[in-house]
Design a protein around this motif. Sequence first.
Motif, short mmCIF file in Angstrom:
data_model
loop_
_atom_site.label_atom_id
_atom_site.label_comp_id
_atom_site.label_asym_id
_atom_site.label_seq_id
_atom_site.Cartn_x
_atom_site.Cartn_y
_atom_site.Cartn_z
N GLU A 1 3.57 -55.22 -80.33
CA GLU A 1 3.78 -54.40 -79.13
C GLU A 1 4.50 -53.10 -79.48
O GLU A 1 4.16 -52.02 -79.01
CB GLU A 1 4.55 -55.16 -78.07
CG GLU A 1 3.74 -56.25 -77.40
CD GLU A 1 4.57 -57.11 -76.46
OE1 GLU A 1 5.82 -56.99 -76.45
OE2 GLU A 1 3.96 -57.91 -75.73
N GLU A 2 5.52 -53.20 -80.32
CA GLU A 2 6.29 -52.03 -80.73
C GLU A 2 5.42 -51.09 -81.58
O GLU A 2 5.47 -49.88 -81.43
CB GLU A 2 7.52 -52.44 -81.53
CG GLU A 2 8.60 -53.10 -80.72
CD GLU A 2 9.26 -52.13 -79.75
OE1 GLU A 2 9.47 -50.96 -80.10
OE2 GLU A 2 9.51 -52.57 -78.60
N LYS A 3 4.63 -51.68 -82.44
CA LYS A 3 3.80 -50.89 -83.36
C LYS A 3 2.75 -50.08 -82.62
O LYS A 3 2.48 -48.93 -82.97
CB LYS A 3 3.15 -51.82 -84.37
CG LYS A 3 2.31 -51.08 -85.40
CD LYS A 3 1.75 -52.04 -86.43
CE LYS A 3 0.91 -51.27 -87.45
NZ LYS A 3 0.39 -52.12 -88.49
N TYR A 4 2.13 -50.66 -81.59
CA TYR A 4 1.02 -50.00 -80.93
C TYR A 4 1.37 -49.43 -79.57
O TYR A 4 0.53 -49.20 -78.74
CB TYR A 4 -0.15 -50.99 -80.81
CG TYR A 4 -0.71 -51.34 -82.16
CD1 TYR A 4 -1.42 -50.40 -82.89
CD2 TYR A 4 -0.47 -52.58 -82.74
CE1 TYR A 4 -1.93 -50.71 -84.15
CE2 TYR A 4 -0.96 -52.89 -84.00
CZ TYR A 4 -1.70 -51.96 -84.70
OH TYR A 4 -2.18 -52.24 -85.94
N ARG A 5 2.62 -49.14 -79.34
CA ARG A 5 3.05 -48.46 -78.10
C ARG A 5 2.68 -47.04 -78.09
O ARG A 5 2.62 -46.30 -78.97
CB ARG A 5 4.57 -48.58 -77.98
CG ARG A 5 4.93 -49.43 -76.83
CD ARG A 5 6.39 -49.39 -76.61
NE ARG A 5 6.75 -50.78 -76.31
CZ ARG A 5 7.94 -51.16 -76.03
NH1 ARG A 5 8.93 -50.32 -76.03
NH2 ARG A 5 8.18 -52.39 -75.74
N ASP B 1 8.66 -69.35 -81.85
CA ASP B 1 9.52 -68.20 -82.15
C ASP B 1 8.79 -67.21 -83.05
O ASP B 1 8.89 -66.00 -82.86
CB ASP B 1 10.82 -68.64 -82.83
CG ASP B 1 11.76 -69.36 -81.87
OD1 ASP B 1 11.56 -69.24 -80.64
OD2 ASP B 1 12.67 -70.04 -82.35
N GLU B 2 8.06 -67.73 -84.03
CA GLU B 2 7.32 -66.87 -84.95
C GLU B 2 6.25 -66.08 -84.20
O GLU B 2 6.04 -64.89 -84.46
CB GLU B 2 6.69 -67.69 -86.07
CG GLU B 2 7.69 -68.41 -86.95
CD GLU B 2 8.66 -67.47 -87.63
OE1 GLU B 2 8.24 -66.42 -88.14
OE2 GLU B 2 9.85 -67.79 -87.65
N ILE B 3 5.56 -66.72 -83.27
CA ILE B 3 4.53 -66.03 -82.48
C ILE B 3 5.17 -64.93 -81.63
O ILE B 3 4.65 -63.81 -81.56
CB ILE B 3 3.76 -67.03 -81.60
CG1 ILE B 3 2.91 -67.94 -82.51
CG2 ILE B 3 2.89 -66.31 -80.58
CD1 ILE B 3 2.28 -69.11 -81.79
N ASP B 4 6.30 -65.24 -80.99
CA ASP B 4 7.01 -64.25 -80.18
C ASP B 4 7.45 -63.06 -81.02
O ASP B 4 7.31 -61.90 -80.60
CB ASP B 4 8.23 -64.87 -79.49
CG ASP B 4 7.84 -65.83 -78.37
OD1 ASP B 4 6.69 -65.76 -77.90
OD2 ASP B 4 8.70 -66.64 -77.98
N ILE B 5 7.98 -63.32 -82.18
CA ILE B 5 8.45 -62.24 -83.06
C ILE B 5 7.28 -61.36 -83.47
O ILE B 5 7.37 -60.13 -83.43
CB ILE B 5 9.16 -62.83 -84.31
CG1 ILE B 5 10.49 -63.46 -83.90
CG2 ILE B 5 9.37 -61.76 -85.37
CD1 ILE B 5 11.15 -64.29 -84.98
N TYR B 6 6.17 -61.96 -83.85
CA TYR B 6 5.01 -61.19 -84.26
C TYR B 6 4.41 -60.41 -83.08
O TYR B 6 4.02 -59.26 -83.23
CB TYR B 6 3.95 -62.10 -84.89
CG TYR B 6 2.82 -61.34 -85.53
CD1 TYR B 6 3.05 -60.50 -86.61
CD2 TYR B 6 1.51 -61.46 -85.06
CE1 TYR B 6 2.03 -59.78 -87.20
CE2 TYR B 6 0.48 -60.75 -85.65
CZ TYR B 6 0.74 -59.92 -86.71
OH TYR B 6 -0.27 -59.21 -87.30
N THR B 7 4.38 -61.03 -81.92
CA THR B 7 3.89 -60.34 -80.72
C THR B 7 4.75 -59.13 -80.41
O THR B 7 4.23 -58.04 -80.13
CB THR B 7 3.88 -61.31 -79.51
OG1 THR B 7 3.07 -62.44 -79.83
CG2 THR B 7 3.34 -60.63 -78.27
N ASN B 8 6.05 -59.29 -80.47
CA ASN B 8 6.97 -58.17 -80.23
C ASN B 8 6.76 -57.05 -81.26
O ASN B 8 6.76 -55.87 -80.92
CB ASN B 8 8.42 -58.64 -80.27
CG ASN B 8 8.77 -59.52 -79.09
OD1 ASN B 8 8.08 -59.53 -78.07
ND2 ASN B 8 9.83 -60.29 -79.24
N TYR B 9 6.53 -57.45 -82.50
CA TYR B 9 6.28 -56.47 -83.56
C TYR B 9 5.02 -55.66 -83.24
O TYR B 9 5.01 -54.43 -83.34
CB TYR B 9 6.14 -57.19 -84.90
CG TYR B 9 5.48 -56.36 -85.97
CD1 TYR B 9 6.16 -55.34 -86.61
CD2 TYR B 9 4.15 -56.60 -86.33
CE1 TYR B 9 5.54 -54.56 -87.58
CE2 TYR B 9 3.53 -55.84 -87.29
CZ TYR B 9 4.23 -54.80 -87.92
OH TYR B 9 3.61 -54.06 -88.88
#
Length: 88
Positions: free
Chosen positions: A84-88, A74-82
Amino acid sequence: MEFFGANSMTLQELQDRVLQLSLSERWRLVESLLNSIRKEMQVPSLLESEQSYFMNLDPWTQSLVGVVQLNIEDEIDIYTNYLEEKYR
């Protein structure tokens, strides 16, 4: 609430008696209660290497071990989503 029948002490009486114990006796009681709770909750025991590490911690800090259970996926998914949003 009464324990062990009619002649036993109430919860309040038990608490009052426990507070009369020395600090080291109360810590032993806390550790004993935590071990009992862990067994009932089937919290997995620590590996031997982890146990030696945690034995050097203050008893209060030791009591916090295992309180929070993290799911690393879950922590990896949350960080990955973060990211992705940051570098869109």
